[in-house]
Design an enzyme around this catalytic site. Structure first.
Site, PDB file in Angstrom:
ATOM      1  N   ASP A   1       0.901  -1.353  -0.068  1.00  0.00           N
ATOM      2  CA  ASP A   1       0.037   0.146  -0.001  1.00  0.00           C
ATOM      3  C   ASP A   1       0.955   1.264   0.234  1.00  0.00           C
ATOM      4  O   ASP A   1       1.601   1.605   0.945  1.00  0.00           O
ATOM      5  CB  ASP A   1      -0.778  -0.086   1.271  1.00  0.00           C
ATOM      6  CG  ASP A   1      -1.851   1.280   1.135  1.00  0.00           C
ATOM      7  OD1 ASP A   1      -2.627   1.140   0.420  1.00  0.00           O
ATOM      8  OD2 ASP A   1      -1.699   2.175   1.926  1.00  0.00           O
TER       9      ASP A   1
ATOM     10  N   LYS B   1      -2.114   6.371  -4.293  1.00  0.00           N
ATOM     11  CA  LYS B   1      -3.285   7.013  -4.142  1.00  0.00           C
ATOM     12  C   LYS B   1      -3.054   8.308  -4.805  1.00  0.00           C
ATOM     13  O   LYS B   1      -1.921   8.960  -4.522  1.00  0.00           O
ATOM     14  CB  LYS B   1      -3.494   7.273  -2.673  1.00  0.00           C
ATOM     15  CG  LYS B   1      -3.545   5.848  -1.978  1.00  0.00           C
ATOM     16  CD  LYS B   1      -3.911   6.037  -0.588  1.00  0.00           C
ATOM     17  CE  LYS B   1      -3.606   4.558   0.376  1.00  0.00           C
ATOM     18  NZ  LYS B   1      -2.368   4.550   0.678  1.00  0.00           N
TER      19      LYS B   1
HETATM   20  N1  LIG Z   1      -5.783   6.073   3.076  1.00  0.00           N
HETATM   21  C1  LIG Z   1      -5.568   6.821   4.145  1.00  0.00           C
HETATM   22  O1  LIG Z   1      -5.898   7.749   4.388  1.00  0.00           O
HETATM   23  C2  LIG Z   1      -4.414   6.000   5.161  1.00  0.00           C
HETATM   24  C3  LIG Z   1      -4.553   6.604   6.583  1.00  0.00           C
HETATM   25  C4  LIG Z   1      -3.583   5.972   7.289  1.00  0.00           C
HETATM   26  C5  LIG Z   1      -2.767   4.800   6.981  1.00  0.00           C
HETATM   27  N2  LIG Z   1      -3.130   4.115   5.809  1.00  0.00           N
HETATM   28  C6  LIG Z   1      -2.511   3.212   5.313  1.00  0.00           C
HETATM   29  O2  LIG Z   1      -2.417   1.900   6.245  1.00  0.00           O
HETATM   30  C7  LIG Z   1      -1.080   1.704   6.766  1.00  0.00           C
HETATM   31  C8  LIG Z   1      -1.260   1.280   8.010  1.00  0.00           C
HETATM   32  O3  LIG Z   1      -1.710   2.183   8.774  1.00  0.00           O
HETATM   33  P1  LIG Z   1      -0.664   2.964   9.919  1.00  0.00           P
HETATM   34  O4  LIG Z   1       0.784   3.174   9.383  1.00  0.00           O
HETATM   35  O5  LIG Z   1      -1.290   4.325  10.409  1.00  0.00           O
HETATM   36  O6  LIG Z   1      -0.469   2.225  11.473  1.00  0.00           O
HETATM   37  P2  LIG Z   1      -0.580   0.722  11.768  1.00  0.00           P
HETATM   38  O7  LIG Z   1      -0.382  -0.307  10.663  1.00  0.00           O
HETATM   39  O8  LIG Z   1      -1.839   0.570  12.606  1.00  0.00           O
HETATM   40  O9  LIG Z   1       0.576   0.697  12.882  1.00  0.00           O
HETATM   41  C9  LIG Z   1       1.723   1.014  12.663  1.00  0.00           C
HETATM   42  C10 LIG Z   1       2.522   0.860  13.844  1.00  0.00           C
HETATM   43  O10 LIG Z   1       2.474  -0.238  14.555  1.00  0.00           O
HETATM   44  C11 LIG Z   1       3.553  -0.806  14.836  1.00  0.00           C
HETATM   45  N3  LIG Z   1       3.899  -2.109  14.622  1.00  0.00           N
HETATM   46  C12 LIG Z   1       3.501  -2.746  13.674  1.00  0.00           C
HETATM   47  N4  LIG Z   1       3.460  -4.159  13.686  1.00  0.00           N
HETATM   48  C13 LIG Z   1       3.360  -4.261  15.084  1.00  0.00           C
HETATM   49  C14 LIG Z   1       3.389  -5.546  15.893  1.00  0.00           C
HETATM   50  N5  LIG Z   1       3.270  -6.707  15.473  1.00  0.00           N
HETATM   51  N6  LIG Z   1       3.648  -5.427  17.295  1.00  0.00           N
HETATM   52  C15 LIG Z   1       3.754  -3.933  17.498  1.00  0.00           C
HETATM   53  N7  LIG Z   1       3.880  -3.056  16.897  1.00  0.00           N
HETATM   54  C16 LIG Z   1       3.707  -2.991  15.743  1.00  0.00           C
HETATM   55  C17 LIG Z   1       4.697   0.082  13.805  1.00  0.00           C
HETATM   56  O11 LIG Z   1       5.946   0.120  14.081  1.00  0.00           O
HETATM   57  P3  LIG Z   1       7.348  -0.267  13.375  1.00  0.00           P
HETATM   58  O12 LIG Z   1       7.225   0.292  11.914  1.00  0.00           O
HETATM   59  O13 LIG Z   1       8.614   0.626  14.131  1.00  0.00           O
HETATM   60  O14 LIG Z   1       7.592  -1.679  13.536  1.00  0.00           O
HETATM   61  C18 LIG Z   1       4.129   1.336  13.808  1.00  0.00           C
HETATM   62  O15 LIG Z   1       4.267   2.280  14.663  1.00  0.00           O
HETATM   63  C19 LIG Z   1      -0.310   3.101   6.293  1.00  0.00           C
HETATM   64  O16 LIG Z   1       0.886   2.616   6.457  1.00  0.00           O
HETATM   65  C20 LIG Z   1      -0.659   3.192   5.079  1.00  0.00           C
HETATM   66  O17 LIG Z   1      -0.221   2.663   3.968  1.00  0.00           O
HETATM   67  C21 LIG Z   1      -3.822   4.907   4.900  1.00  0.00           C
END
Ligand SMILES: NC(=O)c1ccc[n+]([C@@H]2O[C@H](COP(=O)([O-])OP(=O)(O)OC[C@H]3O[C@@H](n4cnc5c(N)ncnc54)[C@H](OP(=O)(O)O)[C@@H]3O)[C@@H](O)[C@H]2O)c1
Ligand SMILES: *[C@@H]1O[C@H](CO)[C@@H](O)[C@H](O)[C@H]1NC(C)=O
Length: 346
Positions: free
Chosen positions: A76, A110
């Protein structure tokens, strides 16, 4: 004695090959097969993908390579994440190594908010393709319904800290999305951060149905109503920030974290899984696609290792009960935009 020595040598040889095979075998066995869902245009999408928002350019190439080795086939991306070139490096390296073929991958990007004018859509898509080093995407999303003033500032704000709209109707943007789809620059098109009414408006005034609506979704914001609506229209839910986005820039220190929820931990302990795995299993078992972000190999592997167990109907209901309107990405600076999506209940 000779016989024993021979035996020993033979056994050593055997053990050598055996352990070599174990290494070879675990090398491939560590790569998880991710199930896919069929989108409303017949294209298949892996139900688990790697998120890349906030992944630093210096770490995301390795994260993408580790993810592909672990079995991820869905990545993504977005123009606004500012790291598509480095994501693309990881993808191209793994294709070059022969680990995957382009057609095995599902690459998402996107359209950023400042490119909503119909004439800007194709150039914006081509910019992402260029950075990624690819000649087509599998899915292109409108990042959000709120178009912003075009220009070099990708997040234009007024004096009061609210975003400056562009006056473009997202229905017109969608029609330009249909064009790049028909041209084959992307194998499918969809939306992100759209509410029910906005999706309804799109459906009423255009010809291509979005394949997915990518929205925040996790146990504290389980999106039951929006998901039921989308399902009734053949639109898949992609769950972003599935793990509670603890690295979101505005997180306050000491704020309770989803992954530390004691009730979630209790299920995880009982299942000998981690809270992250319980959440990702919960989301994918609901038929959603989930895109957890990590730049750590151990977590990248942990997050994909969710297809060897099932939550019971009781456990699913229990996790449903954690729902608490817990939106983390509220986009408050957009709250005066005519197309702000989060005033409505869903
Ligand atoms: N369309 C939109 O508007 C939109 C908005 C937000 C997000 N997104 C997409 O969705 C993806 C995911 O959302 P997000 O990045 O907001 O947050 P997330 O995936 O909910 O959380 C990421 C956080 O969790 C940690 N983490 C990951 N796996 C883990 C595990 N197994 N145990 C403990 N901690 C863990 C990561 O740390 P480390 O990386 O340090 O391991 C990071 O700090 C984004 O990266 C993006 O691609 C899209
Ligand atoms: C879309 O069309 C349906 C059927 O004509 C109508 O009931 C609904 O109100 C329309 N929705 C929007 C947001 O325009």
């Amino acid at each position: 004695m000779t016989c024993r020595n021979k035996m020993t040598n033979w056994m050593q040889l055997f053990l050598f090959f055996f352990s070599f095979n174990v290494i070879m075998f675990t090398g491939t066995a560590a790569s998880v097969q991710v199930p896919k869902i069929k989108l409303n245009n017949g294209i298949e999408m892996p139900v688990l993908g790697l998120g890349t928002w906030k992944s630093k350019p210096g770490e995301v190439t390795q994260a993408v390579k580790d993810a592909i080795d672990a079995g991820y086939r869905h990545i993504d991306c977005a123009w606004i994440y500012g790291n598509e070139r480095e994501v693309g490096e990881g993808i191209r390296k793994k294709i070059k190594e022969g680990v995957v073929k382009r057609e095995d991958l599902f690459i998402v990007s996107k359209l950023w908010d400042t490119f909503h004018r119909p004439k800007d859509v194709e150039p914006a898509l081509r910019q992402s393709l260029n950075a990624l080093g690819l000649d087509y995407l599998d899915l292109y999303l409108i990042h959000g319904p709120t178009g912003l003033k075009p220009g070099s500032d990708s997040y234009p704000l007024n004096k009061n800290g609210f975003v400056i709209p562009d006056g473009v109707d997202y229905v017109d943007t969608w029609k330009a999305m249909e064009e790049v789809y028909k041209k084959g620059l992307t194998r499918s098109i969809g939306v992100s951060n759209f509410n029910k009414k906005q999706i309804e408006r799109l459906l009423n005034s255009s010809s291509v149905i979005p394949v997915t609506n990518q929205v925040e979704c996790h146990p504290y914001l389980n999106q039951k109503k929006l998901a039921d609506f989308c399902k009734s229209k053949g639109i898949a839910i992609t769950a972003y920030s599935p793990l509670g986005s603890s690295d979101r820039p505005w997180a306050k220190p000491g704020e309770p974290k989803l992954l530390d929820d004691p009730n979630l931990k209790a299920i995880a302990d009982k299942r000998k899984k981690t809270p992250a795995q319980i959440i990702l299993r919960y989301l994918t078992q609901r038929g959603f696609v989930a895109i957890p972000k990590s730049v750590h190999k151990n977590r990248i592997q942990e997050n994909i290792n969710i297809f060897d167990f099932q939550l019971s109907p009781e456990e699913m209901k229990y996790v449903d009960s954690f729902n608490r309107n817990g939106r983390l990405l509220r986009f408050e600076s957009g709250s005066k935009h005519p197309y702000y999506p989060f005033h409505d209940e869903y």
